[in-house]
Structures are given as C-alpha cells and as structure tokens.
Design an enzyme around this catalytic site. Structure first.
Site, PDB file in Angstrom:
ATOM      1  N   GLU A  74     -10.536   8.157  11.657  1.00 52.19           N
ATOM      2  CA  GLU A  74     -10.719   8.937  10.432  1.00 52.19           C
ATOM      3  C   GLU A  74     -12.138   9.489  10.416  1.00 52.19           C
ATOM      4  O   GLU A  74     -12.461  10.331   9.600  1.00 52.19           O
ATOM      5  CB  GLU A  74     -10.472   8.011   9.221  1.00 52.19           C
ATOM      6  CG  GLU A  74     -10.584   8.643   7.846  1.00 52.19           C
ATOM      7  CD  GLU A  74     -12.018   8.730   7.322  1.00 52.19           C
ATOM      8  OE1 GLU A  74     -12.238   9.479   6.376  1.00 52.19           O
ATOM      9  OE2 GLU A  74     -12.917   8.063   7.877  1.00 52.19           O
TER      10      GLU A  74
ATOM     11  N   CYS B  85      -5.759   6.128   8.243  1.00 52.12           N
ATOM     12  CA  CYS B  85      -5.660   4.817   8.928  1.00 52.12           C
ATOM     13  C   CYS B  85      -4.421   4.708   9.809  1.00 52.12           C
ATOM     14  O   CYS B  85      -4.245   3.701  10.515  1.00 52.12           O
ATOM     15  CB  CYS B  85      -5.676   3.696   7.906  1.00 52.12           C
ATOM     16  SG  CYS B  85      -7.088   3.794   6.809  1.00 52.12           S
TER      17      CYS B  85
ATOM     18  N   HIS C  11      -1.453  -3.141   7.509  1.00 51.85           N
ATOM     19  CA  HIS C  11      -2.738  -2.445   7.406  1.00 51.85           C
ATOM     20  C   HIS C  11      -3.519  -3.154   6.297  1.00 51.85           C
ATOM     21  O   HIS C  11      -2.965  -3.420   5.221  1.00 51.85           O
ATOM     22  CB  HIS C  11      -2.516  -0.967   7.069  1.00 51.85           C
ATOM     23  CG  HIS C  11      -3.788  -0.291   6.663  1.00 51.85           C
ATOM     24  ND1 HIS C  11      -4.891  -0.274   7.480  1.00 51.85           N
ATOM     25  CD2 HIS C  11      -4.148   0.358   5.515  1.00 51.85           C
ATOM     26  CE1 HIS C  11      -5.879   0.365   6.871  1.00 51.85           C
ATOM     27  NE2 HIS C  11      -5.455   0.747   5.677  1.00 51.85           N
TER      28      HIS C  11
HETATM   29  N1  CAA Z   1     -12.426 -12.663 -10.747  1.00 52.49           N
HETATM   30  C1  CAA Z   1     -11.279 -12.607 -10.025  1.00 52.49           C
HETATM   31  N2  CAA Z   1     -10.541 -11.477  -9.887  1.00 52.49           N
HETATM   32  C2  CAA Z   1     -11.005 -10.346 -10.478  1.00 52.49           C
HETATM   33  C3  CAA Z   1     -12.181 -10.334 -11.247  1.00 52.49           C
HETATM   34  C4  CAA Z   1     -12.906 -11.559 -11.384  1.00 52.49           C
HETATM   35  N3  CAA Z   1     -14.027 -11.634 -12.098  1.00 52.49           N
HETATM   36  N4  CAA Z   1     -12.363  -9.080 -11.721  1.00 52.49           N
HETATM   37  C5  CAA Z   1     -11.333  -8.319 -11.256  1.00 52.49           C
HETATM   38  N5  CAA Z   1     -10.506  -9.094 -10.513  1.00 52.49           N
HETATM   39  C6  CAA Z   1      -9.302  -8.686  -9.793  1.00 52.49           C
HETATM   40  C7  CAA Z   1      -8.421  -7.740 -10.586  1.00 52.49           C
HETATM   41  O1  CAA Z   1      -7.557  -8.430 -11.466  1.00 52.49           O
HETATM   42  C8  CAA Z   1      -7.683  -7.045  -9.450  1.00 52.49           C
HETATM   43  O2  CAA Z   1      -6.669  -7.888  -8.965  1.00 52.49           O
HETATM   44  P1  CAA Z   1      -5.135  -7.372  -8.865  1.00 52.49           P
HETATM   45  O3  CAA Z   1      -5.170  -6.104  -8.046  1.00 52.49           O
HETATM   46  O4  CAA Z   1      -4.426  -8.474  -8.199  1.00 52.49           O
HETATM   47  O5  CAA Z   1      -4.719  -7.107 -10.262  1.00 52.49           O
HETATM   48  C9  CAA Z   1      -8.729  -6.953  -8.340  1.00 52.49           C
HETATM   49  O6  CAA Z   1      -9.719  -7.915  -8.684  1.00 52.49           O
HETATM   50  C10 CAA Z   1      -9.395  -5.605  -8.264  1.00 52.49           C
HETATM   51  O7  CAA Z   1      -9.863  -5.274  -9.531  1.00 52.49           O
HETATM   52  P2  CAA Z   1      -9.719  -3.773 -10.073  1.00 52.49           P
HETATM   53  O8  CAA Z   1      -8.313  -3.316  -9.862  1.00 52.49           O
HETATM   54  O9  CAA Z   1     -10.295  -3.690 -11.417  1.00 52.49           O
HETATM   55  O10 CAA Z   1     -10.694  -3.066  -9.012  1.00 52.49           O
HETATM   56  P3  CAA Z   1     -11.203  -1.589  -8.947  1.00 52.49           P
HETATM   57  O11 CAA Z   1     -10.283  -0.675  -9.668  1.00 52.49           O
HETATM   58  O12 CAA Z   1     -12.628  -1.556  -9.321  1.00 52.49           O
HETATM   59  O13 CAA Z   1     -11.117  -1.287  -7.366  1.00 52.49           O
HETATM   60  C11 CAA Z   1      -9.703  -0.654  -5.529  1.00 52.49           C
HETATM   61  C12 CAA Z   1     -10.062  -1.742  -6.548  1.00 52.49           C
HETATM   62  C13 CAA Z   1      -8.981   0.483  -6.241  1.00 52.49           C
HETATM   63  C14 CAA Z   1      -8.814  -1.255  -4.452  1.00 52.49           C
HETATM   64  C15 CAA Z   1     -11.026  -0.118  -4.894  1.00 52.49           C
HETATM   65  O14 CAA Z   1     -11.664  -1.136  -4.191  1.00 52.49           O
HETATM   66  C16 CAA Z   1     -10.793   1.063  -3.958  1.00 52.49           C
HETATM   67  O15 CAA Z   1     -10.712   2.194  -4.383  1.00 52.49           O
HETATM   68  N6  CAA Z   1     -10.694   0.797  -2.615  1.00 52.49           N
HETATM   69  C17 CAA Z   1     -10.488   1.839  -1.609  1.00 52.49           C
HETATM   70  C18 CAA Z   1      -9.061   2.335  -1.602  1.00 52.49           C
HETATM   71  C19 CAA Z   1      -8.102   1.376  -0.964  1.00 52.49           C
HETATM   72  O16 CAA Z   1      -8.488   0.500  -0.210  1.00 52.49           O
HETATM   73  N7  CAA Z   1      -6.809   1.559  -1.233  1.00 52.49           N
HETATM   74  C20 CAA Z   1      -5.793   0.731  -0.625  1.00 52.49           C
HETATM   75  C21 CAA Z   1      -4.545   1.495  -0.257  1.00 52.49           C
HETATM   76  S1  CAA Z   1      -4.943   2.978   0.652  1.00 52.49           S
HETATM   77  C22 CAA Z   1      -5.108   2.475   2.258  1.00 52.49           C
HETATM   78  O17 CAA Z   1      -4.700   1.406   2.598  1.00 52.49           O
HETATM   79  C23 CAA Z   1      -5.803   3.378   3.206  1.00 52.49           C
HETATM   80  C24 CAA Z   1      -7.193   2.919   3.386  1.00 52.49           C
HETATM   81  O18 CAA Z   1      -7.484   2.129   4.279  1.00 52.49           O
HETATM   82  C25 CAA Z   1      -8.242   3.409   2.481  1.00 52.49           C
END
Ligand code: CAA
Length: 433
Positions: free
Chosen positions: A85, A117, A243
């Site tokens: 990528e 990916c 993945h």
């Molecule tokens: N203690 C324990 N757990 C906590 C917590 C705390 N204090 N605070 C939050 N959490 C948990 C939440 O409950 C959530 O868990 P669940 O998903 O099981 O509900 C988890 O932590 C994440 O919290 P948020 O959803 O609030 O996190 P966010 O919105 O800030 O970000 C994300 C999460 C969207 C994955 C972000 O990291 C992101 O954008 N990542 C990049 C995109 C990505 O990886 N997408 C995956 C699919 S796409 C793909 O696979 C291709 C690729 O490689 C990019």
C-alpha cells in the site's frame, strides 16, 4: 476437490524493524486510557520504521532472510511480485529495486500489486496459478513480498494501529509451510470508501466504522462462498487466521464466523472464547508486537503461528481471510507443512525480536518526521543518517535528482547467483560498515 498439482507456500520470512514504541507510551502522550489501546484494540507495541527504512529496504531484508534461511538459489526465482500500500513511485515498481538488489535472474517477471492490505494476497494467488502451470516444467518458483509502513496522522484514532514490516513468501510445488486446498475461489469485491491514501499524502485516511463493517461483510461473503464450495465448517479448521489491522479485529472476525455457524446450527461448537483461544489467539503474538503491517499482516500471523505454537501444528488445516480496503476480500485454506524442521526457526522473527530497541515518544516523532522528509527531492544532501540509528544491511539515503538512493552492506548473496547489479547506477554498495 479437483485432482490438481500440489502448490503452496514453500517458505516464509519476516523483516522485523529494529525500533518500536510501547502502546502505553503512546497512550500517555495522547492522553488516552492505555486500556483502550491494549485491551480495547488488543495492541501491545508497534514497529516504527527507522529513518533509513522504506518499503524497498524492508522487502529486501525479508527476502534476503528467506533466501538464506531456506537455502534458496535466486536463479530459481521466475516471478517476483511485491504487494504494498506504500508505493514509493507512481511508475517504477518496488519490485524492480528489489529485483536488482537481490541479484535475481533477468528472466524473471517482476511487478507490484496494489489493493490496500489485499495486495500481497492478490500476488500470492496469481503466483500460485503461475506455479501450477510453469513450475513442473521449469523448476522455477515465485517470490511474493508484502511490505508496508502503516502511518496515520499523529494523535488520530488510527495512530495506535500503525506498524511497519515485510513478509517474504516463496510459492511453489514443495509447499513446505502451507499446501493450499484447491477449492473454487471465494472472493468478494465491492467499491467502498473505507480507507485510502491519496498520492499526495504519506498518511492514510480512514472511516473507522465503515472499515470495520466492510471487513466483516467481506468476511461473511467469502467464508459463505467457500463453505458452500468446500463443505468445510468451523470445526474442520484447526486454525483461523485473519487480516489483523489490530488484534481485537481478529476477535471480531472470529466472533462473526462463530455466530454464522451457530445460526446455521452446524455441528456442536464449544463456547466462543474457548474456540477463539484454540483457533486464532496463538497466531496473534507477532501482530501484537509489530502492529498493522497492512499487506503482510495475515502472513505475519502465519509466521507467528508456525514459530511459536505450543501444540503440534503439522498437517493441521488453517483457514485464511485477507481483506483490502476499497475493497477486496478473499478466503482460502490449506494444510500446514508436515515437517516442522522445514520452517521452524527459519522465519527470522525471533532474531528480529531480539535486536529490537524501544523508542520514547520524542524519538518516535523524530523517526517518522525524518522518514517523511526523506521522501522529497534533494533530501539526500540534507539528511545524513546518524550511524547510531542506521538499520542493518541496507539503507535508504534520500532522493537526489529525483532518484532514490540506497546503500547496501552485508546483504548476503548466494555465490552462484548472477553478479550483483545495483538498482540504479548511483547506488553506493558498501562492503562493510
Ligand atoms: N478500556 C478498555 N476498552 C476500551 C476503553 C478503555 N478505557 N476505551 C475504549 N475501549 C474499547 C471500545 O469499547 C472499543 O471496543 P469494541 O470495538 O469492542 O467496542 C475499542 O476500545 C475501540 O474504541 P473506539 O471504537 O472508541 O475507538 P476509536 O473509534 O477511537 O478507533 C478504530 C478505533 C476505528 C479501529 C481506529 O483505531 C482506526 O480508525 N483504525 C484504522 C482503521 C482500521 O484498522 N480498520 C479496520 C478494518 S479496515 C482494514 O482492516 C484495512 C486496514 O488494515 C486498515
């Protein structure tokens, strides 16, 4: 299953970058509860590319380990595919640099594949088809390399899911690591705007929720297609590899398949957590250490599993799901090699892990900015890499006259291979440092 020639992954090797940052350090700097990163996302540490590391150098490092540790003669490579990528040029493929630096034969098809990916899986599947037709008559094998630096903006939600690294895979009829089951293809393509990186940006943009939903939809589509074609249910897989953009995603993916099986009232399945602990968790330790390495992340799980599994895994069946945003997903399966001596201790992960050095938050920022600055014309003259942070083997030194400058040193070569050819005339080759 049709009676076709045996094909699969014959060798696998990983480049583990020398530097990493602990996710608790990142959480502290971002003023986030560390449990969100470590429990919520399941991450532990993430690899950080050194200023002189780029997708080219990481690909060469992974492939060099593969050629050396499995005693592969570069002359036997008839096809080189790099999935990434993190393309470094709009026209010239990473594969052409890698081809030159490895000293592969000139009669070797070389090109890059791109679909986020999914890139390396696209290459792997093409390479398998090529080997099925060519390998028996020519003895040639295909080298597929996944190489990526995963970067999101500083302080963004995606930042804790960064990483860097490369995985090299040799594809051929010996299939010492994983022999593919030859069922009909289970692929799902659907245009989605979930994750992308415009060519003028060094960091990716993402719609987090859309990306997770698209990943899971793609998994359900491909797994269901495969199930129909193969009649394999969850109990027939000893290992399920996914993945891994962040380790909790593998749990989400496993849970979705589990729900699917339960809803179809297939043969009895044990409680979810027990099934997950047995079939998926053992493959995730390396992903927790390196972070998301995009195109190589599925194959990092495979390498992690074969290196550290405490149960005998020879001959066991693994199901694999690859997802690329944008989107394309594919599910396939295979049997792990019957002779652990053929692969155990050869992936290079354990050696890479031993060499690692931890960065504090300030150094992490310095490294990413230094790496990003090197991507511009004239950087070669401005940026002298501090020898203290130089990577081993090969270094990216910056851009001069619009050309990327690399220095190689101590990269082991097979003495019988064709003489070393620098990727471009300006490449200084260092014999020692
Ligand atoms: N203690 C324990 N757990 C906590 C917590 C705390 N204090 N605070 C939050 N959490 C948990 C939440 O409950 C959530 O868990 P669940 O998903 O099981 O509900 C988890 O932590 C994440 O919290 P948020 O959803 O609030 O996190 P966010 O919105 O800030 O970000 C994300 C999460 C969207 C994955 C972000 O990291 C992101 O954008 N990542 C990049 C995109 C990505 O990886 N997408 C995956 C699919 S796409 C793909 O696979 C291709 C690729 O490689 C990019």
């Amino acid at each position: 299953m049709p009676d076709t020639q045996k094909i699969g992954i014959d060798a696998v090797a990983v480049h583990v970058p020398k530097y990493f940052i602990d996710l608790k350090t990142l959480a502290f700097a971002n003023q986030v509860d560390p449990d969100k990163y470590t429990i919520g996302l399941g991450c532990r540490r993430m690899a950080v590319a050194a200023p002189d590391e780029d997708p080219v150098t990481m690909a060469v490092r992974a492939a060099t380990t593969l050629l050396k540790n499995y005693s592969i003669n570069p002359r036997d490579i008839g096809m080189l595919i790099v999935g990434s990528e993190s393309g470094v040029d709009g026209a010239k493929p990473i594969a052409s640099y890698v081809h030159g630096m490895l000293g592969l034969p000139s009669c070797c098809r070389s090109f890059d594949t791109k679909h986020a990916c999914y890139s390396a899986t696209a290459g792997l599947r093409m390479a398998s088809d090529w080997c099925a037709v060519r390998s028996a008559s020519t003895g040639k094998k295909a080298l597929v390399i996944a190489t990526d630096v995963a970067r999101y903006s500083v302080g963004s939600a995606g930042e804790p899911t960064q990483g860097a690294g490369a995985v090299a895979l040799l594809i051929g009829p010996d299939a010492r690591v994983l022999e593919f089951d030859l069922y009909p293809e289970a692929v799902h393509t659907e245009e989605v705007m979930d994750f992308w990186r415009p060519s003028y940006r060094s960091t990716a943009l993402v719609d987090g929720d859309a990306s997770i939903n698209s990943y899971l939809d793609s998994l359900v589509h491909t797994y269901s297609l495969y199930q129909k074609a193969s009649d394999l249910d969850i109990n027939r897989y000893d290992h399920l590899l996914f993945h891994v953009p962040f380790p909790k995603m593998a749990y989400k993916a496993f849970s979705r398949l589990y729900e699917l099986e339960v809803s179809q009232r297939r043969n009895g399945v044990a409680p979810l957590k027990q099934e997950y602990a047995a079939r998926t968790e053992p493959s995730l330790w390396a992903n927790r250490e390196l972070g998301n390495i995009y195109s190589g992340s599925l194959y990092l799980s495979l390498a992690g599993l074969i290196e550290r599994s405490t149960d005998p895994i020879s001959g066991k069946r693994a199901g694999l799901f690859s997802y690329g945003s944008g989107s394309c997903g594919e599910y396939f399966s295979g049997r792990l090699g019957t002779d652990p001596q053929a692969w155990k201790g050869r992936t290079g992960i354990e050696e890479g892990m031993k060499r690692r050095v931890e960065l504090d938050y300030r150094k992490y920022l310095e490294f990413r900015w230094a790496g990003e600055r090197l991507a511009y014309e004239g950087s070669y003259f401005e940026e002298l890499i501090d020898p203290a942070v130089r990577s081993d083997g090969i270094a990216f030194l910056g851009i001069r006259d619009h050309q990327r400058i690399y220095a190689t040193y101590n990269v082991s070569r097979d003495r019988d291979s064709e003489p070393a050819k620098p990727a471009q005339r300006e490449v200084p080759v260092f014999n020692s440092l």
